[in-house]
Scaffold this active site. Sequence first.
Site, mmCIF file in Angstrom:
data_model
loop_
_atom_site.group_PDB
_atom_site.id
_atom_site.type_symbol
_atom_site.label_atom_id
_atom_site.label_comp_id
_atom_site.label_asym_id
_atom_site.label_seq_id
_atom_site.Cartn_x
_atom_site.Cartn_y
_atom_site.Cartn_z
ATOM 1 N N LYS A 160 121.337 41.912 50.821
ATOM 2 C CA LYS A 160 120.824 42.933 49.904
ATOM 3 C C LYS A 160 120.278 44.182 50.624
ATOM 4 O O LYS A 160 121.049 44.994 51.086
ATOM 5 C CB LYS A 160 119.775 42.315 48.987
ATOM 6 C CG LYS A 160 120.353 41.243 48.033
ATOM 7 C CD LYS A 160 119.327 40.885 46.978
ATOM 8 C CE LYS A 160 119.688 39.617 46.212
ATOM 9 N NZ LYS A 160 120.678 39.820 45.181
ATOM 10 N N PHE A 213 118.672 29.742 43.480
ATOM 11 C CA PHE A 213 119.837 30.631 43.381
ATOM 12 C C PHE A 213 120.210 31.077 44.775
ATOM 13 O O PHE A 213 119.451 31.758 45.451
ATOM 14 C CB PHE A 213 119.574 31.860 42.492
ATOM 15 C CG PHE A 213 120.853 32.624 42.245
ATOM 16 C CD1 PHE A 213 121.640 32.342 41.137
ATOM 17 C CD2 PHE A 213 121.309 33.581 43.152
ATOM 18 C CE1 PHE A 213 122.852 32.993 40.930
ATOM 19 C CE2 PHE A 213 122.525 34.234 42.944
ATOM 20 C CZ PHE A 213 123.290 33.942 41.839
ATOM 21 N N ASP A 260 116.176 31.302 52.621
ATOM 22 C CA ASP A 260 116.966 32.346 51.977
ATOM 23 C C ASP A 260 116.007 33.462 51.580
ATOM 24 O O ASP A 260 115.311 33.373 50.573
ATOM 25 C CB ASP A 260 117.689 31.772 50.748
ATOM 26 C CG ASP A 260 118.551 32.817 50.033
ATOM 27 O OD1 ASP A 260 118.320 34.027 50.266
ATOM 28 O OD2 ASP A 260 119.432 32.434 49.247
HETATM 29 C C1 IF1 Z 1 124.725 37.890 40.482
HETATM 30 C C2 IF1 Z 1 120.223 36.374 40.202
HETATM 31 C C3 IF1 Z 1 119.028 37.973 41.560
HETATM 32 C C4 IF1 Z 1 119.968 35.770 45.810
HETATM 33 C C5 IF1 Z 1 119.491 34.844 46.744
HETATM 34 C C6 IF1 Z 1 121.642 34.560 47.643
HETATM 35 C C7 IF1 Z 1 122.203 35.467 46.746
HETATM 36 C C8 IF1 Z 1 121.349 36.075 45.813
HETATM 37 C C9 IF1 Z 1 118.029 34.496 46.769
HETATM 38 C C10 IF1 Z 1 123.674 35.768 46.795
HETATM 39 C C11 IF1 Z 1 121.917 36.960 44.820
HETATM 40 C C12 IF1 Z 1 121.960 38.090 42.792
HETATM 41 C C13 IF1 Z 1 123.419 38.080 42.597
HETATM 42 C C14 IF1 Z 1 123.663 38.637 41.216
HETATM 43 C C15 IF1 Z 1 122.395 38.493 40.474
HETATM 44 C C16 IF1 Z 1 121.372 38.244 41.505
HETATM 45 C C17 IF1 Z 1 120.203 37.533 41.121
HETATM 46 F F1 IF1 Z 1 119.590 36.719 39.106
HETATM 47 F F2 IF1 Z 1 121.376 35.929 39.876
HETATM 48 F F3 IF1 Z 1 119.549 35.412 40.824
HETATM 49 F F4 IF1 Z 1 118.943 38.894 42.402
HETATM 50 F F5 IF1 Z 1 117.932 37.479 41.128
HETATM 51 N N1 IF1 Z 1 120.331 34.270 47.621
HETATM 52 N N2 IF1 Z 1 121.335 37.369 43.795
HETATM 53 O O1 IF1 Z 1 119.140 36.335 44.919
HETATM 54 O O2 IF1 Z 1 123.913 37.050 47.285
HETATM 55 O O3 IF1 Z 1 126.398 36.908 47.301
HETATM 56 O O4 IF1 Z 1 125.268 38.150 45.480
HETATM 57 O O5 IF1 Z 1 125.237 39.047 47.812
HETATM 58 O O6 IF1 Z 1 125.294 36.967 41.062
HETATM 59 O O7 IF1 Z 1 124.938 38.196 39.319
HETATM 60 P P1 IF1 Z 1 125.298 37.830 46.949
#
Ligand code: IF1
Length: 400
Positions: free
Chosen positions: A254, A140, A225
Site C-alpha cells: 500500500k 484479511f 501483516d
Molecule cells: C480489496 C479490505 C482494506 C490488507 C492487508 C493484505 C492485503 C490487504 C492487511 C492485500 C488489502 C484491501 C484490498 C481491497 C480492500 C482492502 C481492504 F477491506 F478488504 F480489507 F484495506 F481494509 N493485507 N486490503 O488490508 O493487499 O493484494 O490488495 O495489495 O481487496 O477489495 P493487495
Amino acid sequence: MTSQNLIDMEDQYGAHNYLPLDVVLTRGEGIWVYDIDGKKYLDFLSAYSSVNQGHCHPRIAKKMIEQAQKLTITSRAFRNDQLGLFCKEVCDLTNMEMLLPMNTGAEAVETAIKMARKWGYTVKGVEKDRAEIITCAGNFHGRTTTIIGFSTEQLYKQYFGPFTPGFKSIPFGNPKALKNAIIKNTVAFLVEPIQAEGGVLIPPDGYLKECETICRENNVLLILDEIQTGLGRCGKLFACQHENVQPDAFILGKALSGGFYPVSAVVSTREIMGVFKPGEHGSTFAGNPLACSVAREALKVLVEEGLVENSEKMGNYFMDKLKTIKSKHIKEVRGKGLLIGVELVPEAGGARRFAEALKEEGLLCKETHENVIRFAPPLVITKEDIDWAFERIKKVLESL
Ligand code: IF1
C-alpha cells in the site's frame, strides 16, 4: 460524458466485484479528491491506506516522472541501480536484514508463506509437506486462492475452493489460543496488529508482545501483516511499535509507494529470508527501478515530513472529538493513530447509509462489515481539516 454515463459504462463492461459509491473521481491533491463535476471531497479512506502521503504528492510525482523517462523495468534477469538502495533503506527503517520485493499485498503475503514454509523445512526441521501456519479468525490478507482459503469470511471464499491445506485458525486477540495451537510442525503465526477489515478490531494491550514471546519460545516465526497498519497509519511507523515488538518478518505494501504504483515487500532477517535461492520465487515487475525509485521517495516523504508524528497527534485529536458526539447510533469509537472505526449499534440500519450521507456532505468513507464506519484520511491532514470534517460527521451521526 456525465457521471451517469461513466457509471453505466463501468457497470455494463466492468465485472461487478465491487459496489462503489457513485462518485466519479478525476483528480486528487493531498487529502482532497474531486469528481468530474468539480465537487471536492475529503478522502477518509485513502485508498485503503495506500495514500498516507496524500494524493499525488508532488515530490513522489516528480520522482516517478523522472524515473519513467530514464528506465522503468529491466526484469530481475539484470540488475538495476534502484533495487539495492530500496532494499537497504527499507531494511534500515524496519531493523531487518533482507528484503524481497513484490507488487501487490497479496503477493507479498504469498511470499511470506513460502519463506516461512521453506524456513520450516530447511532450518527448523519440520517434516516434509507438513508445515503449518497459524492465522486468525477475521483476518484479511488478500484475495489469492491460498489466502482466501484461510479467510473466515464466507463472502471472500464461497465457490472459490478447493483451498490450500496447511493453515490453522485461532481467535484474534487471545494469546492462550496461540499457545495451544502450536504443534511441532508450526512454522509461523501470521497476524495483523489491528484487524482493519475485521472492523478496526484492536486486540487487548500486550497481546502482540505475548504472541512474540510465545513464538520465540516455540521457534515459530512471528509474521506481521502491516500492509495496512504500517507506515504511519496507526501513529507509529509500524503498529507493533506500540508494544515494542520486533517480528521475524514484516509484510508491507500500500503506502510503500504513496499510492503511485503497486509496490510490496517482505523484510526479514538473513537467517530466514536467506532460504530463497535463485529461481525459486519472483515476479516480472517486482523490484523494477520505477517501483523502487517511487517507493524510496514515498518513504522519504513519510519520514521527512513528519507524517508518522502527525498521524499520532491528529489521530488523538480526532478520536477525542469523535468521542464527544452524542448519537444513539454509536456503540463504540476505537482506533490507533489515523485508523479509526466508529461502530454503530445494530439498530442503526448499517454503516452504508451513513457513508452515503457523508458523501453528500463532502466526505468519502467506506463501511467495513455491516456496522463500522472507518475513518482513515491521508496522514497529511491538519487540525483545521479535521475540524471541518468533524462538524459534518457530527451532523450526520446526530441527525440521521
Ligand atoms: C480489496 C479490505 C482494506 C490488507 C492487508 C493484505 C492485503 C490487504 C492487511 C492485500 C488489502 C484491501 C484490498 C481491497 C480492500 C482492502 C481492504 F477491506 F478488504 F480489507 F484495506 F481494509 N493485507 N486490503 O488490508 O493487499 O493484494 O490488495 O495489495 O481487496 O477489495 P493487495
